[in-house]
Write a protein that holds these residues in place. Structure first.
Motif, PDB file in Angstrom:
ATOM      1  N   ALA A 134       1.880  28.577 -12.017  1.00 12.56           N
ATOM      2  CA  ALA A 134       2.194  27.536 -13.006  1.00 12.56           C
ATOM      3  C   ALA A 134       3.522  26.896 -12.592  1.00 12.56           C
ATOM      4  CB  ALA A 134       2.288  28.130 -14.400  1.00 12.56           C
ATOM      5  N   TRP A 135       3.446  25.874 -11.751  1.00 12.46           N
ATOM      6  CA  TRP A 135       4.652  25.256 -11.181  1.00 12.46           C
ATOM      7  C   TRP A 135       5.480  24.529 -12.227  1.00 12.46           C
ATOM      8  CZ3 TRP A 135       6.480  26.990  -6.837  1.00 12.46           C
ATOM      9  CH2 TRP A 135       5.595  27.615  -5.953  1.00 12.46           C
ATOM     10  N   ALA A 136       4.930  24.344 -13.428  1.00 14.20           N
ATOM     11  CA  ALA A 136       5.723  23.764 -14.518  1.00 14.20           C
ATOM     12  C   ALA A 136       6.927  24.654 -14.822  1.00 14.20           C
ATOM     13  CB  ALA A 136       4.865  23.598 -15.775  1.00 14.20           C
ATOM     14  N   ASN A 137       6.827  25.941 -14.498  1.00 16.86           N
ATOM     15  CA  ASN A 137       7.938  26.866 -14.690  1.00 16.86           C
ATOM     16  C   ASN A 137       9.070  26.629 -13.688  1.00 16.86           C
ATOM     17  OD1 ASN A 137       6.614  28.216 -16.788  1.00 16.86           O
ATOM     18  ND2 ASN A 137       5.545  29.550 -15.352  1.00 16.86           N
ATOM     19  N   TYR A 138       8.823  25.785 -12.700  1.00 17.13           N
ATOM     20  CA  TYR A 138       9.812  25.487 -11.660  1.00 17.13           C
ATOM     21  C   TYR A 138      10.022  23.979 -11.551  1.00 17.13           C
ATOM     22  CZ  TYR A 138       8.589  30.264 -10.668  1.00 17.13           C
ATOM     23  OH  TYR A 138       8.360  31.602 -10.796  1.00 17.13           O
ATOM     24  N   SER A 139      10.073  23.312 -12.692  1.00 15.75           N
ATOM     25  CA  SER A 139      10.190  21.856 -12.703  1.00 15.75           C
ATOM     26  C   SER A 139      11.608  21.374 -12.981  1.00 15.75           C
ATOM     27  CB  SER A 139       9.210  21.245 -13.714  1.00 15.75           C
ATOM     28  OG  SER A 139       9.527  21.691 -15.014  1.00 15.75           O
ATOM     29  N   LYS A 140      12.563  22.303 -13.047  1.00 15.69           N
ATOM     30  CA  LYS A 140      13.970  21.941 -13.209  1.00 15.69           C
ATOM     31  C   LYS A 140      14.743  22.425 -11.983  1.00 15.69           C
ATOM     32  CE  LYS A 140      14.406  21.833 -18.259  1.00 15.69           C
ATOM     33  NZ  LYS A 140      13.321  20.999 -18.427  1.00 15.69           N
ATOM     34  N   LEU A 141      15.795  21.718 -11.638  1.00 13.87           N
ATOM     35  CA  LEU A 141      16.560  22.038 -10.436  1.00 13.87           C
ATOM     36  C   LEU A 141      17.013  23.495 -10.407  1.00 13.87           C
ATOM     37  CD1 LEU A 141      18.610  18.741 -10.196  1.00 13.87           C
ATOM     38  CD2 LEU A 141      16.842  19.516  -8.593  1.00 13.87           C
ATOM     39  N   GLY A 142      17.480  24.015 -11.512  1.00  6.84           N
ATOM     40  CA  GLY A 142      17.937  25.402 -11.542  1.00  6.84           C
ATOM     41  C   GLY A 142      16.834  26.390 -11.224  1.00  6.84           C
ATOM     42  N   ASP A 143      15.632  26.107 -11.709  1.00  5.10           N
ATOM     43  CA  ASP A 143      14.490  26.979 -11.427  1.00  5.10           C
ATOM     44  C   ASP A 143      14.137  26.948  -9.943  1.00  5.10           C
ATOM     45  OD1 ASP A 143      14.257  27.535 -14.184  1.00  5.10           O
ATOM     46  OD2 ASP A 143      13.043  25.729 -14.459  1.00  5.10           O
ATOM     47  N   MET A 144      14.190  25.753  -9.357  1.00  5.12           N
ATOM     48  CA  MET A 144      13.885  25.593  -7.938  1.00  5.12           C
ATOM     49  C   MET A 144      14.927  26.314  -7.085  1.00  5.12           C
ATOM     50  SD  MET A 144      13.084  21.535  -7.954  1.00  5.12           S
ATOM     51  CE  MET A 144      12.541  20.806  -9.491  1.00  5.12           C
ATOM     52  N   ILE A 145      16.198  26.085  -7.414  1.00  2.00           N
ATOM     53  CA  ILE A 145      17.294  26.710  -6.675  1.00  2.00           C
ATOM     54  C   ILE A 145      17.216  28.231  -6.823  1.00  2.00           C
ATOM     55  CG2 ILE A 145      19.811  26.942  -6.572  1.00  2.00           C
ATOM     56  CD1 ILE A 145      19.866  23.942  -7.611  1.00  2.00           C
ATOM     57  N   GLY A 146      16.906  28.694  -8.018  1.00  2.00           N
ATOM     58  CA  GLY A 146      16.771  30.125  -8.256  1.00  2.00           C
ATOM     59  C   GLY A 146      15.659  30.750  -7.431  1.00  2.00           C
ATOM     60  N   LEU A 147      14.559  30.054  -7.286  1.00  2.00           N
ATOM     61  CA  LEU A 147      13.444  30.560  -6.496  1.00  2.00           C
ATOM     62  C   LEU A 147      13.832  30.688  -5.024  1.00  2.00           C
ATOM     63  CD1 LEU A 147      10.565  31.477  -7.047  1.00  2.00           C
ATOM     64  CD2 LEU A 147       9.804  29.142  -6.659  1.00  2.00           C
ATOM     65  N   ILE A 148      14.570  29.713  -4.523  1.00  2.00           N
ATOM     66  CA  ILE A 148      15.061  29.771  -3.140  1.00  2.00           C
ATOM     67  C   ILE A 148      16.011  30.961  -2.990  1.00  2.00           C
ATOM     68  CG2 ILE A 148      16.484  28.593  -1.407  1.00  2.00           C
ATOM     69  CD1 ILE A 148      15.459  25.931  -2.742  1.00  2.00           C
ATOM     70  N   GLY A 149      16.990  31.041  -3.875  1.00  2.00           N
ATOM     71  CA  GLY A 149      17.973  32.113  -3.809  1.00  2.00           C
ATOM     72  C   GLY A 149      17.350  33.491  -3.920  1.00  2.00           C
ATOM     73  N   ASN A 150      16.345  33.625  -4.764  1.00  2.00           N
ATOM     74  CA  ASN A 150      15.665  34.903  -4.955  1.00  2.00           C
ATOM     75  C   ASN A 150      15.033  35.391  -3.657  1.00  2.00           C
ATOM     76  OD1 ASN A 150      14.701  37.057  -6.658  1.00  2.00           O
ATOM     77  ND2 ASN A 150      12.687  36.125  -6.485  1.00  2.00           N
ATOM     78  N   ARG A 151      14.475  34.493  -2.884  1.00  2.00           N
ATOM     79  CA  ARG A 151      13.847  34.887  -1.625  1.00  2.00           C
ATOM     80  C   ARG A 151      14.882  35.283  -0.573  1.00  2.00           C
ATOM     81  NH1 ARG A 151       9.661  32.753  -3.981  1.00  2.00           N
ATOM     82  NH2 ARG A 151       7.591  33.172  -3.189  1.00  2.00           N
ATOM     83  N   LEU A 152      16.087  34.784  -0.719  1.00  2.00           N
ATOM     84  CA  LEU A 152      17.145  35.134   0.235  1.00  2.00           C
ATOM     85  C   LEU A 152      17.774  36.494  -0.053  1.00  2.00           C
ATOM     86  CD1 LEU A 152      19.000  31.717   0.591  1.00  2.00           C
ATOM     87  CD2 LEU A 152      17.353  32.733   2.166  1.00  2.00           C
TER      88      LEU A 152
END
Length: 163
Positions: A134-152
């Motif tokens: 459900a990509w709507a959960n990642y539709s704000k910049l903070g959510d996107m940045i958090g997803l990137i950071g989480n993988r790192l």
């Protein structure tokens, strides 16, 4: 349709305000340039590797942001060495790019090397359910940045730099 830059700036301001605490906790450097509609972020992987991400927010939110990694050693953009490698295809070697509906660079209609053509629609990025997410959960910049950071930061996911 072109989005008024003032509207894109307003979205940036509102959404970046929501990510300040998360950025401080994770020691991310976030430098917005509201005039140019860009954000530069520095992040560290669990191994200490530095990553620099630039996010271009022109026509935001009509279009998803354009994410680009910058090699911290050479300053080069879009090289495989600038991108992290993980156990999944989130960081895709085609392009390379972030392979998520919120990443404009993942669309062939934007960049010829994008991994997704007709299977993803650029205008549907906020409501996409690609890969049963459900990509709507990642539709704000903070959510996107958090997803990137989480993988790192997760040793089980992060596997160094692409070569």
């Amino acid at each position: 349709m072109t989005v008024d830059p003032a509207i894109s700036r307003q979205h940036m301001r509102e959404e970046l305000a929501l990510v300040k605490e998360l950025a401080a906790t994770n020691k991310w450097g976030i430098i917005p340039d509201f005039e140019q509609l860009t954000i530069k972020i520095t992040m560290y992987a669990c191994t200490g590797d530095l990553f620099i991400v630039e996010i271009r927010c022109d026509n935001y939110k009509e279009w998803p942001p354009y994410f680009e990694f910058i090699d911290p050693e050479t300053g080069e953009r879009a090289t495989k060495h600038a991108y992290p490698k993980t156990t999944d295809s989130f960081f895709h070697d085609s392009g390379p790019c972030i392979c998520a509906p919120f990443s404009r660079k993942a669309y062939k209609s934007v960049v010829a090397t994008g991994p997704h053509g007709d299977d993803w629609k650029l205008g549907d990025w906020q409501t996409s359910t690609a890969n049963n997410v459900a990509w709507a959960n990642y539709s704000k910049l903070g959510d996107m940045i958090g997803l990137i950071g989480n993988r790192l930061i997760q040793p089980g996911l992060y596997k160094g730099r692409m070569q």
